[in-house]
Design a protein around this motif. Structure first.
Motif, mmCIF file in Angstrom:
data_model
loop_
_atom_site.group_PDB
_atom_site.id
_atom_site.type_symbol
_atom_site.label_atom_id
_atom_site.label_comp_id
_atom_site.label_asym_id
_atom_site.label_seq_id
_atom_site.Cartn_x
_atom_site.Cartn_y
_atom_site.Cartn_z
ATOM 1 N N LEU A 239 -83.856 11.795 14.721
ATOM 2 C CA LEU A 239 -83.235 11.531 13.421
ATOM 3 C C LEU A 239 -82.847 12.836 12.723
ATOM 4 N N LEU A 240 -83.615 13.886 12.955
ATOM 5 C CA LEU A 240 -83.327 15.189 12.346
ATOM 6 C C LEU A 240 -81.886 15.612 12.618
ATOM 7 N N GLY A 241 -81.415 15.298 13.819
ATOM 8 C CA GLY A 241 -80.044 15.661 14.199
ATOM 9 C C GLY A 241 -78.978 14.943 13.386
ATOM 10 N N TYR A 242 -79.366 13.908 12.665
ATOM 11 C CA TYR A 242 -78.370 13.104 11.929
ATOM 12 C C TYR A 242 -78.577 13.129 10.424
ATOM 13 N N MET A 243 -79.391 14.077 9.943
ATOM 14 C CA MET A 243 -79.713 14.069 8.519
ATOM 15 C C MET A 243 -78.562 14.530 7.630
ATOM 16 N N GLN A 244 -77.542 15.164 8.225
ATOM 17 C CA GLN A 244 -76.384 15.550 7.409
ATOM 18 C C GLN A 244 -75.440 14.374 7.209
ATOM 19 N N GLN A 245 -75.691 13.272 7.894
ATOM 20 C CA GLN A 245 -74.800 12.111 7.803
ATOM 21 C C GLN A 245 -75.426 11.036 6.914
ATOM 22 N N PRO A 246 -74.586 10.264 6.227
ATOM 23 C CA PRO A 246 -75.113 9.217 5.339
ATOM 24 C C PRO A 246 -76.064 8.277 6.067
ATOM 25 N N LEU A 247 -75.734 7.919 7.329
ATOM 26 C CA LEU A 247 -76.586 6.960 8.033
ATOM 27 C C LEU A 247 -77.994 7.512 8.254
ATOM 28 N N GLY A 248 -78.103 8.812 8.531
ATOM 29 C CA GLY A 248 -79.415 9.419 8.744
ATOM 30 C C GLY A 248 -80.279 9.293 7.505
ATOM 31 N N ARG A 249 -79.669 9.606 6.355
ATOM 32 C CA ARG A 249 -80.410 9.505 5.087
ATOM 33 C C ARG A 249 -80.808 8.066 4.798
ATOM 34 N N GLN A 250 -79.874 7.166 5.090
ATOM 35 C CA GLN A 250 -80.124 5.746 4.852
ATOM 36 C C GLN A 250 -81.287 5.254 5.718
ATOM 37 N N CYS A 251 -81.312 5.717 6.971
ATOM 38 C CA CYS A 251 -82.388 5.284 7.883
ATOM 39 C C CYS A 251 -83.753 5.713 7.353
ATOM 40 N N VAL A 252 -83.875 6.956 6.904
ATOM 41 C CA VAL A 252 -85.183 7.456 6.505
ATOM 42 C C VAL A 252 -85.624 6.867 5.158
ATOM 43 N N LEU A 253 -84.676 6.663 4.251
ATOM 44 C CA LEU A 253 -85.050 6.152 2.920
ATOM 45 C C LEU A 253 -85.107 4.633 2.857
ATOM 46 N N ALA A 254 -84.277 3.982 3.650
ATOM 47 C CA ALA A 254 -84.131 2.526 3.477
ATOM 48 C C ALA A 254 -84.219 1.753 4.783
#
Ligand code: ADP
Ligand code: MG
Length: 317
Positions: A239-254
């Motif tokens: 997931l770290l590899g995708y934290m610059q993308q909206p989906l990455g943030r969405q996955c971790v928060l929601a």
């Protein structure tokens, strides 16, 4: 095969800790002295919670795992379960794998299947779990105090990332998908953590609908607010590899379906939580603080409030 043959073959195992298990009109259960029962049901519906062609062994595991997660979140020892199942047909091979997945986790966790219901219909699984906990030691949602630290177990967001891939909303490479999909299909309920948090956590919830949504339930029940440190949230290297993308943030928060625990602990007891993490060999991460007020503010690494449009998945929205 009659309904009763099916129940006997696939859903009847010894139940030494029940006064009476499968086979009569109801099971009989003796509550241990000084304990109360913790009872919870979770339904898995084909098409909503899993794909119709889902691996039956993993489905059997997950049907029980999501219920065990509720016991973990209460600090209860899971003891017994019932299984209400609707099946489109009596597929022997499918049932054999499903019950193998169910019973392998049940055995590992010391849970006995003491009853249920079996009917023909669109595939639908409802497990009721019954656990025990001394009444005063149950971990509720309502005890968070201003100044407490907020902690989460494991890592967040991998299950949601795998789901996004399966739903063609995102593309992961094969290795990334293989790692994430196991979290989605074979969640590990944090029962031992729930027990260790008795007398330490002021509030606890399991994260089934996403961190923001589930922490929100703690905040509502406890009538407090929270500040989360986005950079502190524990995520996998995938997931770290995708934290610059909206989906990455969405996955971790929601992102839902992680089945980790979120809990609050007085700041003075930090060392005890670290000790539990070491004992259980399970990462526990401090992600924020309980504050006065209502709602949850997420700060980025620079200390600026993050614009959090993402919220937990709601089945009726
Ligand atoms: P009733 O007609 O009294 O509802 P059933 O014929 O539905 O009883 O069930 C017979 C027995 O088998 C009961 O003890 C019930 O709890 C058990 N049972 C039925 N389905 C399941 C299942 N899927 N898993 C475990 N036990 C089951
Ligand atoms: Mg019945």
């Amino acid at each position: 095969m009659t309904e009763f043959d099916l129940i006997r073959r696939h859903f009847t195992r010894p139940t030494p800790s029940a006064v009476l298990g499968v086979g009569d009109d109801a099971a009989l259960l003796q509550v241990s002295e000084g304990n109360v029962l913790a009872v919870s049901s979770d339904m898995l519906v084909s098409g909503t919670h899993f794909f119709a062609d889902a691996d039956p062994f993993l489905l059997g595991h997950k049907a029980l795992a999501v219920n065990l997660s509720d016991m973990a979140a209460m600090g209860a020892v899971p003891r017994w379960a019932t299984l209400a199942i609707a099946l489109p047909d009596a597929d022997e091979a499918w049932l054999g794998k499903f019950s193998a997945g169910f019973f392998s986790l049940a055995q590992q966790q010391g849970v006995e299947l003491v009853g249920g219901d079996t009917t023909r219909g669109p595939l639908n699984l409802c497990v009721t779990i019954i656990g025990e906990v001394p009444a005063q030691q149950a971990l509720r949602r309502s005890g968070a105090q201003i100044g407490d630290d907020i902690w989460v177990s494991g890592t967040l967001g991998d299950a949601a990332l795998a789901l996004a891939h399966l739903q063609n909303r995102f593309v992961l490479n094969e290795a990334e998908f293989a790692l994430c999909v196991m979290v989605l299909h074979q969640p590990q309920p944090r029962v031992a953590l729930g027990l260790a948090l008795r007398g330490i956590a002021t509030s606890t919830i399991d994260i089934s609908d996403g961190l923001l949504a589930d922490l929100g339930h703690i905040l509502d029940a406890s009538q407090v607010g929270a500040q989360l440190d986005f950079a502190a949230l524990p995520i996998s290297s995938t997931l770290l590899g995708y934290m610059q993308q909206p989906l990455g943030r969405q996955c971790v928060l929601a992102g839902g379906d992680d089945y980790e625990l979120c809990f609050t602990v007085p700041a003075t007891r930090h060392a005890e939580v670290s000790h539990i993490a070491a004992q259980l060999d399970l990462p526990l991460t401090r992600v924020g603080k309980v504050v006065a007020g209502r709602g949850c503010i997420v700060h980025d690494a620079a200390g600026n409030p993050l614009n959090v449009e993402a919220c937990g998945y709601d089945h009726f929205r």
